[in-house]
Design a protein around this motif. Structure first.
Motif, PDB file in Angstrom:
ATOM      1  N   PRO A 191     -39.258  -3.711   5.905  1.00 27.36           N
ATOM      2  CA  PRO A 191     -40.040  -3.239   7.047  1.00 27.36           C
ATOM      3  C   PRO A 191     -40.770  -1.944   6.711  1.00 27.36           C
ATOM      4  O   PRO A 191     -40.213  -1.034   6.096  1.00 27.36           O
ATOM      5  N   GLY A 192     -42.032  -1.891   7.106  1.00 28.74           N
ATOM      6  CA  GLY A 192     -42.852  -0.715   6.843  1.00 28.74           C
ATOM      7  C   GLY A 192     -43.709  -0.830   5.601  1.00 28.74           C
ATOM      8  O   GLY A 192     -44.618  -0.013   5.394  1.00 28.74           O
ATOM      9  N   GLN A 193     -43.432  -1.834   4.754  1.00 30.73           N
ATOM     10  CA  GLN A 193     -44.227  -1.991   3.541  1.00 30.73           C
ATOM     11  C   GLN A 193     -45.526  -2.755   3.831  1.00 30.73           C
ATOM     12  O   GLN A 193     -45.711  -3.320   4.910  1.00 30.73           O
ATOM     13  N   ARG A 194     -46.421  -2.773   2.819  1.00 33.96           N
ATOM     14  CA  ARG A 194     -47.759  -3.333   3.004  1.00 33.96           C
ATOM     15  C   ARG A 194     -47.967  -4.521   2.058  1.00 33.96           C
ATOM     16  O   ARG A 194     -47.623  -4.443   0.881  1.00 33.96           O
ATOM     17  N   LEU A 195     -48.542  -5.583   2.599  1.00 35.43           N
ATOM     18  CA  LEU A 195     -48.819  -6.793   1.838  1.00 35.43           C
ATOM     19  C   LEU A 195     -50.295  -7.133   1.932  1.00 35.43           C
ATOM     20  O   LEU A 195     -50.857  -7.181   3.031  1.00 35.43           O
ATOM     21  N   LEU A 196     -50.922  -7.381   0.787  1.00 35.81           N
ATOM     22  CA  LEU A 196     -52.319  -7.803   0.723  1.00 35.81           C
ATOM     23  C   LEU A 196     -52.353  -9.282   0.345  1.00 35.81           C
ATOM     24  O   LEU A 196     -51.750  -9.685  -0.646  1.00 35.81           O
TER      25      LEU A 196
END
Length: 249
Positions: A191-196
């Protein structure tokens, strides 16, 4: 209850001043009056407000209380779409916002038939931002996803360094029967991480583009055994992310 997104400069002590299209919507479309309630969203937080004053140019509301909401995906998903034809990108923006995307990053792919006209860019991006804002209000989001002007493929590669994980949806993986990469990537995210997630235009990405993406730490994956349209694939991916992080937990 209606909700409106506001900025810090609109806030003064415990009051918020709403102008422009939103003020028109409150007074002319919704025909609200002093004492009526609405929500104001600021920097991801939501306030229950009552209308204190209505004039010809603005609506002033008083904050009653800040409320706790859980309408955002636990991970921030950026959808990078190779520029498609017609109004397909607008559909991706609208429905992608409803499904929880945090940002949209259009890019010029090798097989993009549409060529970006920089002279019309400002009005086009304004329209895209308005579509995202209205969809966020409808979906009761706490934030409005960001929408940028289209970038080059080279700029997309450079931007990928800002993310905790990167995926490219590639139809050749579906034809080969690959099933695990998407799920394995989601399982590693916190949670809180970024995915492209990168999607090609009509005609898909070229082999060279996919190879260059994989050289920049992208994971090539399928989205199931069926080949999805350029406007369908991002919505499928967002739905899968929501199921994984919100319905399975």
């Amino acid at each position: 209850m209606q909700r409106y997104f506001v900025h810090e400069e609109q806030v003064n002590n415990n009051h918020i001043t709403i102008e422009g299209d939103d003020a028109h919507h409150i007074t002319r479309v919704m025909r609200m009056e002093p004492g009526d309630e609405l929500y104001c969203c600021l920097n991801g937080k939501t306030a229950l407000c009552t209308i204190a004053e209505i004039t010809n140019t603005f609506v002033k509301v008083a904050v009653v209380q800040w409320v706790e909401e859980r309408s955002e995906l636990p991970v921030a998903i950026t959808i990078a779409s190779g520029l498609p034809k017609g109004d397909k990108l607008e559909l991706i923006l609208q429905k992608g916002t409803e499904l929880g995307a945090a940002a949209f990053l259009p890019f010029q792919a090798s097989r993009s038939i549409v060529k970006w006209d920089s002279k019309k860019s400002e009005k086009k991006v304004e329209r895209w931002a308005k579509i995202a804002k209205e969809a966020a209000e409808q979906a009761h989001r706490s934030i409005v996803p960001s929408v940028t002007a289209p970038i080059s493929f080279k700029e997309l590669l450079a931007a990928s360094a800002q993310y905790d994980a990167c995926i490219v949806a590639y139809e050749e993986e579906a034809r080969k029967g690959e099933k695990a990469n998407f799920v394995q990537t989601l399982e590693k995210l916190q949670p809180g991480q970024r995915l492209l997630i990168v999607f090609g235009p009509e005609g898909g990405l070229t082999e060279d583009e996919v190879q260059r993406l994989c050289e920049h730490t992208f994971v090539s994956c399928s989205l199931g055994p069926r080949i999805l349209r350029t406007e369908t694939a991002p919505l499928y991916a967002l739905s899968a992310v929501s199921y994984h992080f919100e319905l399975m937990r």
